[in-house]
Design a protein around this motif. Structure first.
Motif, PDB file in Angstrom:
ATOM      1  N   VAL A  30      16.174  17.270 -55.983  1.00  0.00           N
ATOM      2  CA  VAL A  30      16.554  17.334 -57.363  1.00  0.00           C
ATOM      3  C   VAL A  30      16.099  16.225 -58.103  1.00  0.00           C
ATOM      4  N   GLY A  31      15.713  16.421 -59.138  1.00  0.00           N
ATOM      5  CA  GLY A  31      15.281  15.062 -59.899  1.00  0.00           C
ATOM      6  C   GLY A  31      15.146  15.721 -61.529  1.00  0.00           C
ATOM      7  N   THR A  32      14.536  14.680 -62.317  1.00  0.00           N
ATOM      8  CA  THR A  32      14.430  14.650 -63.624  1.00  0.00           C
ATOM      9  C   THR A  32      13.251  13.664 -64.019  1.00  0.00           C
ATOM     10  N   GLY A  33      12.993  13.743 -65.270  1.00  0.00           N
ATOM     11  CA  GLY A  33      11.693  12.856 -65.512  1.00  0.00           C
ATOM     12  C   GLY A  33      11.430  12.630 -67.069  1.00  0.00           C
ATOM     13  N   LEU A  34      10.383  11.661 -67.357  1.00  0.00           N
ATOM     14  CA  LEU A  34      10.128  11.458 -68.600  1.00  0.00           C
ATOM     15  C   LEU A  34       8.961  11.945 -68.984  1.00  0.00           C
ATOM     16  N   SER A  35       9.239  12.856 -70.136  1.00  0.00           N
ATOM     17  CA  SER A  35       8.264  13.611 -70.681  1.00  0.00           C
ATOM     18  C   SER A  35       6.974  13.024 -71.510  1.00  0.00           C
ATOM     19  N   MET A  36       5.791  13.381 -71.079  1.00  0.00           N
ATOM     20  CA  MET A  36       4.693  12.768 -71.752  1.00  0.00           C
ATOM     21  C   MET A  36       3.845  13.796 -72.296  1.00  0.00           C
ATOM     22  N   SER A  37       4.326  14.888 -73.050  1.00  0.00           N
ATOM     23  CA  SER A  37       3.899  15.957 -73.553  1.00  0.00           C
ATOM     24  C   SER A  37       4.435  16.292 -74.831  1.00  0.00           C
ATOM     25  N   THR A  38       3.705  16.815 -75.745  1.00  0.00           N
ATOM     26  CA  THR A  38       4.192  17.368 -76.996  1.00  0.00           C
ATOM     27  C   THR A  38       4.157  18.852 -77.146  1.00  0.00           C
ATOM     28  N   PRO A  39       5.167  19.731 -77.262  1.00  0.00           N
ATOM     29  CA  PRO A  39       6.531  19.095 -77.678  1.00  0.00           C
ATOM     30  C   PRO A  39       7.282  18.698 -76.371  1.00  0.00           C
ATOM     31  N   SER A  40       8.187  17.594 -76.669  1.00  0.00           N
ATOM     32  CA  SER A  40       8.741  16.933 -75.571  1.00  0.00           C
ATOM     33  C   SER A  40       9.979  17.414 -75.205  1.00  0.00           C
ATOM     34  N   SER A  41      10.137  17.585 -73.916  1.00  0.00           N
ATOM     35  CA  SER A  41      11.163  18.132 -73.256  1.00  0.00           C
ATOM     36  C   SER A  41      11.696  17.591 -72.078  1.00  0.00           C
ATOM     37  N   THR A  42      12.873  16.982 -71.774  1.00  0.00           N
ATOM     38  CA  THR A  42      13.191  16.298 -70.425  1.00  0.00           C
ATOM     39  C   THR A  42      13.389  17.410 -69.566  1.00  0.00           C
ATOM     40  N   PRO A  43      12.745  17.183 -68.285  1.00  0.00           N
ATOM     41  CA  PRO A  43      12.634  18.358 -67.311  1.00  0.00           C
ATOM     42  C   PRO A  43      13.998  18.037 -66.279  1.00  0.00           C
ATOM     43  N   PHE A  44      14.393  19.259 -65.819  1.00  0.00           N
ATOM     44  CA  PHE A  44      15.459  19.184 -64.768  1.00  0.00           C
ATOM     45  C   PHE A  44      14.611  20.014 -63.690  1.00  0.00           C
ATOM     46  N   LEU A  45      14.583  19.339 -62.402  1.00  0.00           N
ATOM     47  CA  LEU A  45      13.844  19.885 -61.302  1.00  0.00           C
ATOM     48  C   LEU A  45      14.573  20.057 -60.261  1.00  0.00           C
ATOM     49  N   TRP A  46      14.324  21.242 -59.239  1.00  0.00           N
ATOM     50  CA  TRP A  46      15.093  21.456 -58.024  1.00  0.00           C
ATOM     51  C   TRP A  46      13.836  22.137 -57.133  1.00  0.00           C
ATOM     52  N   GLN A  47      13.747  21.511 -56.010  1.00  0.00           N
ATOM     53  CA  GLN A  47      12.529  22.216 -55.176  1.00  0.00           C
ATOM     54  C   GLN A  47      13.310  22.373 -53.755  1.00  0.00           C
ATOM     55  N   VAL A  48      12.680  23.401 -52.892  1.00  0.00           N
ATOM     56  CA  VAL A  48      12.819  23.416 -51.602  1.00  0.00           C
ATOM     57  C   VAL A  48      11.703  23.815 -51.023  1.00  0.00           C
ATOM     58  N   MET A  49      11.498  23.164 -49.757  1.00  0.00           N
ATOM     59  CA  MET A  49       9.929  23.273 -49.239  1.00  0.00           C
ATOM     60  C   MET A  49      10.399  23.570 -47.730  1.00  0.00           C
ATOM     61  N   GLY A  50       9.541  24.122 -46.924  1.00  0.00           N
ATOM     62  CA  GLY A  50       9.438  24.128 -45.563  1.00  0.00           C
ATOM     63  C   GLY A  50       8.023  23.751 -45.018  1.00  0.00           C
ATOM     64  N   HIS A  51       7.873  22.926 -44.249  1.00  0.00           N
ATOM     65  CA  HIS A  51       6.589  22.386 -43.640  1.00  0.00           C
ATOM     66  C   HIS A  51       6.835  22.649 -42.085  1.00  0.00           C
ATOM     67  N   TYR A  52       5.406  22.753 -41.872  1.00  0.00           N
ATOM     68  CA  TYR A  52       4.926  22.884 -40.487  1.00  0.00           C
ATOM     69  C   TYR A  52       4.452  21.352 -40.369  1.00  0.00           C
ATOM     70  N   ASN A  53       4.935  20.558 -39.138  1.00  0.00           N
ATOM     71  CA  ASN A  53       4.485  19.413 -38.951  1.00  0.00           C
ATOM     72  C   ASN A  53       3.361  19.433 -37.772  1.00  0.00           C
ATOM     73  N   VAL A  54       2.128  19.053 -38.276  1.00  0.00           N
ATOM     74  CA  VAL A  54       1.231  19.290 -37.459  1.00  0.00           C
ATOM     75  C   VAL A  54       1.011  17.991 -36.422  1.00  0.00           C
ATOM     76  N   ASN A  55       1.391  16.881 -36.933  1.00  0.00           N
ATOM     77  CA  ASN A  55       1.655  15.825 -35.776  1.00  0.00           C
ATOM     78  C   ASN A  55       2.866  14.887 -36.635  1.00  0.00           C
ATOM     79  N   SER A  56       2.872  13.533 -36.431  1.00  0.00           N
ATOM     80  CA  SER A  56       3.923  12.597 -36.713  1.00  0.00           C
ATOM     81  C   SER A  56       3.698  12.242 -38.176  1.00  0.00           C
ATOM     82  N   HIS A  57       2.103  12.380 -38.620  1.00  0.00           N
ATOM     83  CA  HIS A  57       1.880  12.172 -39.987  1.00  0.00           C
ATOM     84  C   HIS A  57       1.717  13.224 -41.004  1.00  0.00           C
TER      85      HIS A  57
END
Length: 173
Positions: A30-57
């Motif tokens: 979850v997150g928010t940010g500082l808008s750098m565009s015009t028109p300016s709008s403060t975002p609200f973010l929610w993300q979900v991800m699934g990763h396949y770990n190829v190795n430890s890096h």
């Protein structure tokens, strides 16, 4: 004989699932940010991800979520993550998602999505981590605008490119 084959196949499936599960990581931010565009709008973010770990890096996967500016967009993207150091209590990482944001408003079309970030993960268990990141988010969209007064009645397509510096906190398991 049929029951024995079925039992062996079931045990084999469970073993394969357990091996695959060791290489799969899920995370949510979850997150928010500082808008750098015009028109300016403060975002609200929610993300979900699934990763396949190829190795430890290195890990690669897919993600989705919700990005709320003046319109709500649902990005769908490919995501790669690179852990800069070997596993420790604190591990810095670089992550980048690229894809397309879908808009469900009748007068809005989605567009290109890009979200690179730099972060650190704090290990709280064998596979559980708390994630902190700072990054950039670019979300493009088009919307239909209307302008009405007593002399003019018009509609036009407006192309917006929302960009913001984002601060996110997350959990990985």
């Amino acid at each position: 004989m049929r029951k024995i084959i079925l039992a062996v196949f079931s045990l084999f499936s469970i073993a394969v699932d357990a091996q695959v599960a060791d290489n799969i990581t899920f995370s949510s931010y979850v997150g928010t940010g500082l808008s750098m565009s015009t028109p300016s709008s403060t975002p609200f973010l929610w993300q979900v991800m699934g990763h396949y770990n190829v190795n430890s890096h290195f890990a690669a996967g897919i993600g989705t979520g919700i990005s709320v500016y003046e319109k709500t967009l649902v990005p769908l993207y490919a995501d790669v993550k690179y852990n800069i150091s070997k596993p420790h209590k604190f591990v810095p990482y670089v992550e980048c998602g690229i894809g397309y944001g879908f808009a469900f408003d009748k007068n809005t079309n989605g567009g290109f999505y890009l979200s690179p970030s730099l972060g650190v993960q704090y290990t709280i268990g064998e596979k559980r981590k708390i994630l902190f990141s700072i990054g950039y988010e670019l979300q493009e969209l088009e919307r239909l605008k209307r302008y009405n007064d007593k002399y003019v009645n018009t509609e036009f397509q407006e192309h917006l490119s929302h960009s913001s510096i984002c601060f996110k906190i997350g959990y990985a398991f």
